[in-house]
Motif scaffolding. Sequence first.
Motif, PDB file in Angstrom:
ATOM      1  N   UNK A  38       0.658  -1.107  -0.015  1.00  0.00           N
ATOM      2  CA  UNK A  38      -0.089   0.344  -0.124  1.00  0.00           C
ATOM      3  C   UNK A  38       1.085   1.202   0.002  1.00  0.00           C
ATOM      4  N   UNK A  39       0.773   2.148  -0.507  1.00  0.00           N
ATOM      5  CA  UNK A  39       0.866   4.041  -0.469  1.00  0.00           C
ATOM      6  C   UNK A  39       0.920   4.092   0.412  1.00  0.00           C
ATOM      7  N   UNK A  40       2.009   4.301   0.878  1.00  0.00           N
ATOM      8  CA  UNK A  40       2.411   5.183   2.215  1.00  0.00           C
ATOM      9  C   UNK A  40       1.970   6.226   2.867  1.00  0.00           C
ATOM     10  N   UNK A  41       0.902   6.690   3.302  1.00  0.00           N
ATOM     11  CA  UNK A  41       0.232   7.800   3.702  1.00  0.00           C
ATOM     12  C   UNK A  41       0.251   9.065   4.921  1.00  0.00           C
ATOM     13  N   UNK A  42       0.641   8.227   6.036  1.00  0.00           N
ATOM     14  CA  UNK A  42       1.483   8.975   6.997  1.00  0.00           C
ATOM     15  C   UNK A  42       2.695   8.463   7.189  1.00  0.00           C
ATOM     16  N   UNK A  43       2.759   8.964   8.525  1.00  0.00           N
ATOM     17  CA  UNK A  43       4.259   8.736   9.301  1.00  0.00           C
ATOM     18  C   UNK A  43       4.232   6.831   9.643  1.00  0.00           C
ATOM     19  N   UNK A  64       4.632   2.501 -12.197  1.00  0.00           N
ATOM     20  CA  UNK A  64       3.533   3.042 -12.645  1.00  0.00           C
ATOM     21  C   UNK A  64       2.667   3.059 -11.389  1.00  0.00           C
ATOM     22  N   UNK A  65       3.706   4.190 -10.250  1.00  0.00           N
ATOM     23  CA  UNK A  65       2.722   4.801  -9.683  1.00  0.00           C
ATOM     24  C   UNK A  65       2.319   3.994  -8.258  1.00  0.00           C
ATOM     25  N   UNK A  66       2.779   2.792  -8.474  1.00  0.00           N
ATOM     26  CA  UNK A  66       2.595   1.194  -7.203  1.00  0.00           C
ATOM     27  C   UNK A  66       3.517   0.833  -6.268  1.00  0.00           C
ATOM     28  N   UNK A  67       4.026   0.867  -5.371  1.00  0.00           N
ATOM     29  CA  UNK A  67       4.488   0.551  -4.627  1.00  0.00           C
ATOM     30  C   UNK A  67       5.194  -0.813  -4.526  1.00  0.00           C
ATOM     31  N   UNK A  68       6.057  -1.200  -4.262  1.00  0.00           N
ATOM     32  CA  UNK A  68       6.588  -2.851  -3.880  1.00  0.00           C
ATOM     33  C   UNK A  68       8.129  -2.654  -3.004  1.00  0.00           C
ATOM     34  N   UNK A  69       7.688  -3.687  -2.161  1.00  0.00           N
ATOM     35  CA  UNK A  69       8.922  -4.283  -1.526  1.00  0.00           C
ATOM     36  C   UNK A  69       9.624  -5.048  -2.077  1.00  0.00           C
ATOM     37  N   UNK A 110      13.941   2.672 -11.547  1.00  0.00           N
ATOM     38  CA  UNK A 110      12.095   3.071 -11.568  1.00  0.00           C
ATOM     39  C   UNK A 110      12.097   4.429 -10.911  1.00  0.00           C
ATOM     40  N   UNK A 111      10.871   4.443 -11.240  1.00  0.00           N
ATOM     41  CA  UNK A 111      10.804   6.433 -10.492  1.00  0.00           C
ATOM     42  C   UNK A 111      11.286   7.019  -9.243  1.00  0.00           C
ATOM     43  N   UNK A 112      10.709   5.608  -8.420  1.00  0.00           N
ATOM     44  CA  UNK A 112      11.731   6.481  -7.023  1.00  0.00           C
ATOM     45  C   UNK A 112      12.422   5.107  -6.532  1.00  0.00           C
ATOM     46  N   UNK A 113      13.650   4.332  -5.520  1.00  0.00           N
ATOM     47  CA  UNK A 113      14.461   3.795  -5.895  1.00  0.00           C
ATOM     48  C   UNK A 113      14.615   3.953  -4.482  1.00  0.00           C
ATOM     49  N   UNK A 114      14.033   2.783  -3.285  1.00  0.00           N
ATOM     50  CA  UNK A 114      15.134   3.113  -1.802  1.00  0.00           C
ATOM     51  C   UNK A 114      15.541   1.480  -1.212  1.00  0.00           C
ATOM     52  N   UNK A 115      16.785   2.275  -0.678  1.00  0.00           N
ATOM     53  CA  UNK A 115      17.743   1.222  -0.474  1.00  0.00           C
ATOM     54  C   UNK A 115      18.090   1.417   1.128  1.00  0.00           C
TER      55      UNK A 115
END
Length: 154
Positions: A38-43, A64-69, A110-115
């Motif tokens: 799910x897309x994060x919406x809060x802290x 494509x605007x979808x969040x992935x683990x 990807x649009x955004x990538x967090x490591x």
Amino acid sequence: MSAIAPPTRLRRSDFPEGENLCEHCTAKCCHYFALAIEEPVNRRDFDYMRWYLLHDRASVFIDDETWYLLVHTTCKHLQDDYRCGIYETRPQICRDYTTDECEFEDDWCYEKYFESAEQIDEYADALFGPQFPETDRSKSNTLRSRKPTGLPIA
């Protein structure tokens, strides 16, 4: 002295139509799995992502605007020749997978990538503002943990 040309990277178009791309691949699809989240919406949501990223070989990305683990791990049944060791009894998800849109020639952009947990914290700070005042951060041993107070000296 002549320079050695870098190896040519094969593209889909280099093969005749109908060629099995798996015959020419190192099984990229068997070296990770990605689950839509799910897309994060809060802290709190971002804190869960931070927890994911504190685990080895995990990252989070948006495509494509979808969040992935994304979990970087190799299938237990991938053989040294990049073939499936349980091909006849492989899971349905593997049976349904085709090379029509696989990552054979994909560079994984990807649009955004967090490591790291720090990257997801910085992103959350950009969205919501800093969680802790800058003065609290300077007293901290880590990015998000406050330094415990010392015991009183008697």
